[in-house]
Design a protein around this motif. Structure first.
Motif, mmCIF file in Angstrom:
data_model
loop_
_atom_site.group_PDB
_atom_site.id
_atom_site.type_symbol
_atom_site.label_atom_id
_atom_site.label_comp_id
_atom_site.label_asym_id
_atom_site.label_seq_id
_atom_site.Cartn_x
_atom_site.Cartn_y
_atom_site.Cartn_z
ATOM 1 N N GLY A 92 -7.539 8.443 -9.792
ATOM 2 C CA GLY A 92 -8.614 8.987 -8.984
ATOM 3 C C GLY A 92 -8.196 9.994 -7.943
ATOM 4 N N LYS A 93 -6.898 10.273 -7.822
ATOM 5 C CA LYS A 93 -6.453 11.185 -6.773
ATOM 6 C C LYS A 93 -5.147 11.846 -7.166
ATOM 7 N N GLU A 94 -5.066 13.173 -6.976
ATOM 8 C CA GLU A 94 -3.811 13.879 -7.207
ATOM 9 C C GLU A 94 -2.752 13.435 -6.206
ATOM 10 N N VAL A 95 -1.512 13.498 -6.626
ATOM 11 C CA VAL A 95 -0.386 13.222 -5.726
ATOM 12 C C VAL A 95 0.143 14.561 -5.211
ATOM 13 N N VAL A 96 0.115 14.729 -3.900
ATOM 14 C CA VAL A 96 0.613 15.954 -3.270
ATOM 15 C C VAL A 96 1.729 15.563 -2.313
ATOM 16 N N LEU A 97 2.941 16.029 -2.582
ATOM 17 C CA LEU A 97 4.127 15.650 -1.815
ATOM 18 C C LEU A 97 4.637 16.820 -0.995
ATOM 19 N N ASP A 98 5.157 16.511 0.173
ATOM 20 C CA ASP A 98 5.807 17.500 1.039
ATOM 21 C C ASP A 98 7.223 16.993 1.283
ATOM 22 N N LEU A 99 8.198 17.534 0.562
ATOM 23 C CA LEU A 99 9.563 17.028 0.595
ATOM 24 C C LEU A 99 10.506 18.037 1.233
ATOM 25 N N SER A 100 11.526 17.527 1.911
ATOM 26 C CA SER A 100 12.506 18.382 2.580
ATOM 27 C C SER A 100 13.897 18.123 2.023
ATOM 28 N N MET A 101 14.670 19.201 1.847
ATOM 29 C CA MET A 101 16.037 19.085 1.357
ATOM 30 C C MET A 101 17.008 19.461 2.475
ATOM 31 N N THR A 102 18.115 18.727 2.543
ATOM 32 C CA THR A 102 19.143 18.989 3.532
ATOM 33 C C THR A 102 20.297 19.748 2.892
ATOM 34 N N GLU A 103 20.708 20.840 3.527
ATOM 35 C CA GLU A 103 21.817 21.638 2.995
ATOM 36 C C GLU A 103 23.086 20.793 2.982
ATOM 37 N N SER A 104 23.810 20.843 1.855
ATOM 38 C CA SER A 104 25.008 20.026 1.726
ATOM 39 C C SER A 104 26.130 20.582 2.587
ATOM 40 N N PHE A 105 27.012 19.668 3.014
ATOM 41 C CA PHE A 105 28.153 20.045 3.846
ATOM 42 C C PHE A 105 29.234 20.680 2.976
ATOM 43 N N LYS A 106 29.788 21.806 3.413
ATOM 44 C CA LYS A 106 30.800 22.516 2.627
ATOM 45 C C LYS A 106 32.111 22.585 3.399
#
Length: 786
Positions: A92-106
């Motif tokens: 009955g409802k779309e799934v809308v996600l707001d996700l964040s990625m963290t830059e990997s340590f180099k």
């Protein structure tokens, strides 16, 4: 039998055709909010593989994802992977996600890729949090038995937290007063967001916050980052989700919090601007209006609205409002004196009315791919009206002789706020953030006792300003060692009080499975507004504001934590803490009173001539063993051993009224799939806690005064019997082609255990009476989304 009939009715709709739904969202850099372009998003375990990549704006779309639960993996070179587990997918409802990625340590020799921040069930939204932070999804407030869709009642299951009582959702965190909690919604410090919420408290019987409108949020129980100030005990950092910007969706729901309807969607097909709204009305109020006579009927209603409007490619304009009002009347003649009534007193008529309104307009702008800022203008208003009658009966009868207006109060508090912040990612190693919060408050405070003696307790109106400025720095020494440091400053215009608070935290990942955390924070808290303006009566009959110059209550908070992964979905977490409180307002002469006991009665304390010379201490050990939902079941075990003490001006170290000594919560749940569209769920909860310390009642003095008189010399030396309660929630979900039905029954206190609520002197029978908390109570729930 009726419940079973409804279950069978829904099962009759069952179809074996598999329903699907769209899962979409946006992937951004956690530090800069810049879109991550070209990231790969796949549904784990899908066959054939269901995957896609993000577009130039960081958006992704997955079509025909099977309803039920789905896990997503997001990968992109140079960033830590995201693994969003067990995302609930309904027809009955779309799934809308707001996700964040963290830059990997180099470093020079290698690129190590590990995900951490975006694993929803482990890591807080706030990157500056090191320890004592627990993220939660809105679904948890509906999943846990006994939570009733209320974030506060849900948080009472976390380690270090205990509920104040069954009648309200105030929570006690690590022995601190529930009045020391900070509420924040979408970056704005807000007043108490509960119906029937007295000024100076943080809870109430029914939450105005609507779980259906919340996004993933944070709960923090100590040593929190520098951006949070004016709080000693805990922080609720809540976020409203965005409305669906592509499709109109609707909701109707009936449950403990009332009858509600909701809608969301885009303004037009060509625009990405969206709206989200919900209206709710008291179920008991509707029943009363239909002719069902209910003593002490709670009437309340609330409305929430949010709109999000993109401004070009780099800007976002948002407006939201939350408003509610409530009223209730308790008449002494309606109180059942045989079984005790937790919500009334036979010797008093009580009439209360509350109103709360909050609105905010914010603009967020991404200046570069490494820098973004946000500015928010907000306004709020809280209003409380109280009238209390003294009911006098004919001797030893229930026949009313006289009703006399004895107390009245009218409190209004209005606030205009400016919140401005900027965040800059220097590199994968370093992130800076800074901000300022200015709250301009206007207030009008009137209350008095009229019987048996007329005393004006408060009679003032005016304005003041609280200003906060903060800076925060996150530095990653290596892949395994992270520093979070910050500094916040506060200034209170009312009496020119100021505070400077350092915060620091270290996180060390010793192995792939083990992490050690250490954090320290100096925290300051304003006194309750009503305390500043209590009028002390002088010998000549005039009044003085003897509390107006009180400074901040302060505390040093130390936390040491250890986390260990015992398996892919099993985690053990241990935390030890010590909190030293000082500058606490107490009486100048010998007495037991301290501000640290505020919040135990949920009514303003009338004590004058206070000085910042008191102390207190809280320390304890907390344990969390959590198995995240997988293989159709979960469990959560939390335990807390703690001690909470304070000293008044008499120099005696006493228990705070919140010193339960121990709290144990055990929760478990199981989903039983019934074909491809239906799911039967069973959720169980058990809570056991030590009894609260109280002020004993002096029966002889009470009989002489004809009202309750406490033995102050033995304040908080008497402990009530322990608290025990177990709840069971049974639910059924049916996904049809374009709608989802959810039906549940929440069986609260299924053993009908009698937990003490309060004790008071009854002048009619010359005895000390005991009122008990909620007994066995079945609460039905139904929700339809389409």
């Amino acid at each position: 039998m009726k419940t079973m009939f409804f279950f069978l009715l829904f099962l009759g709709y069952y179809s074996f055709a598999q329903s699907t739904q769209t899962v979409r969202g946006k992937i951004t850099d956690a530090a800069s909010k810049a879109p991550v372009v070209g990231a790969t998003v796949v549904v784990v375990g899908s066959n054939p593989l269901n995957g896609t990549t993000t577009d130039a704006d960081g958006n992704f779309r997955l079509l025909k994802v099977n309803v039920g639960r789905a896990s997503l993996r997001v990968t992109y070179l140079g960033y830590e992977d995201i693994f969003a587990k067990d995302v609930i997918v309904n027809a009955g409802k779309e799934v809308v996600l707001d996700l964040s990625m963290t830059e990997s340590f180099k470093n020079l020799n290698e690129v190590t890729v590990k995900y951490k921040r975006s694993e929803d069930n482990k890591v807080a939204n706030n990157e500056m949090s090191t320890v004592s932070a627990r993220p939660f999804a809105p679904s948890e407030t509906l999943k846990y038995a006994g939570s009733l869709g209320d974030p506060s009642r849900m948080a009472a299951n976390f380690a270090g937290v205990s509920g104040a009582n069954d009648a309200r959702n105030d929570i006690v965190v690590r022995g601190n007063s529930p009045a020391s909690l900070l509420w924040r919604l979408d970056g704005v410090n807000i007043p108490n967001p509960n119906h029937f919420s007295s000024l100076g408290t943080s809870g109430g019987p029914v939450s105005m916050l609507n779980t259906n409108l919340l996004a993933k949020s944070d709960f923090m129980s100590g040593a929190f980052p520098a951006e949070y100030a004016n709080a000693l005990g805990s922080v609720f950092d809540l976020r409203l989700r965005k409305g669906n910007d592509e499709k109109h969706e609707f909701l109707t729901q009936v449950g403990f919090n009332g009858v509600e309807v909701g809608a969301e969607g885009p303004y037009s097909k060509k625009s990405k601007a969206s709206y989200l709204l919900n209206y709710r009305y008291s179920l008991f109020g509707i029943m009363s209006n239909l002719g069902f006579d209910i003593a002490g009927t709670p009437y309340y209603q609330d409305f929430t609205f949010k709109t999000d409007v993109p401004v070009g490619k780099k800007g976002q304009l948002s407006f939201w409002t939350l408003a509610g009002k409530s009223n209730i009347t308790f008449l002494g003649k309606d109180v059942d004196t045989e079984k005790g009534d937790a919500y009334g007193d036979e010797n008093t008529n009580t009439r209360v009315r509350f109103e709360t309104g909050i609105a905010a307009l914010s603009y967020e702008h991404r200046f570069t791919d490494k820098t973004f800022g946000k500015v928010t203008l907000s306004a709020s208003r809280s209003y409380q009206n109280f009238k209390g009658d003294t009911v006098i009966y004919k001797q030893e009868t229930k026949v009313i002789s006289e009703e006399i207006l004895a107390q009245q109060a009218e409190f209004t508090n209005e606030k205009l706020s400016l919140n401005a912040s900027v965040n800059h990612k220097i590199s994968a190693k370093d992130k800076l953030s800074a901000g300022v919060i200015v709250d301009l408050s206007r207030f009008k405070l009137l209350n008095s006792n009229l019987y048996p003696n007329a005393v004006m307790l408060r009679n003032t109106d005016g304005e003041t300003m609280l200003t906060q400025a903060y800076v925060q720095w996150k530095h990653r020494f290596s892949q395994n060692l992270t520093l979070n440091a910050g500094l916040t400053g506060l200034h209170y215009q009312l009496n020119n009080s100021a505070a400077l608070e350092p915060r620091v935290g270290l996180a060390y990942q010793a192995t792939d499975r083990s992490t050690f955390n250490l954090a320290y924070g100096l925290h300051s808290n304003l006194q309750p507004l009503l305390l500043y303006f209590y009028q002390t009566q002088n010998t000549n009959g005039s009044y003085s504001l003897t509390n107006k110059d009180l400074g901040f209550t302060k505390s040093h908070h130390f936390v040491l934590g250890y986390e260990r992964s015992l398996g892919e979905n099993l985690r053990l977490k241990l935390e030890a803490y010590y909190q030293s409180l000082f500058n606490v307002p107490i009486q100048p002469s010998l007495g037991y009173y301290s501000v640290l006991i505020e919040g135990v009665d949920f009514a303003p304390t009338n004590v004058g001539n206070l000085v910042n010379k008191g102390t207190g201490r809280n320390y304890g050990l907390e344990m969390t063993l959590e198995k995240y939902f997988s293989n159709n079941y979960y469990f959560l075990v939390t335990g807390s051993l703690f001690d909470s003490k304070y000293k008044g001006s008499d120099g005696v170290e006493r228990n705070t009224p919140f010193n339960n000594r121990y709290v144990l919560n055990v929760l478990a749940g199981k989903d039983i799939p019934l074909g491809n569209r239906g799911v039967l769920s069973i959720n169980w909860k058990l809570t056991s806690a030590g009894g609260k310390y109280i002020r004993p009642i002096n029966l002889e003095a009470s009989a002489e005064a004809n009202t309750t008189i406490y033995d102050e010399s033995r304040a908080f030396t008497q402990q009530q019997s322990g608290y025990f309660r177990t709840d069971l929630k049974i639910g059924y979900k049916l996904n049809r082609r374009r709608s989802t039905h959810e039906l549940a029954i929440d069986l609260q206190n299924i053993t009908n255990h009698q937990n003490i609520f309060q004790q008071a002197y009854n002048p009619r029978v010359n005895k000390i009476g005991t009122a008990y908390q909620q007994g066995f109570l079945p609460i039905p729930f139904y929700r339809l989304t389409f």
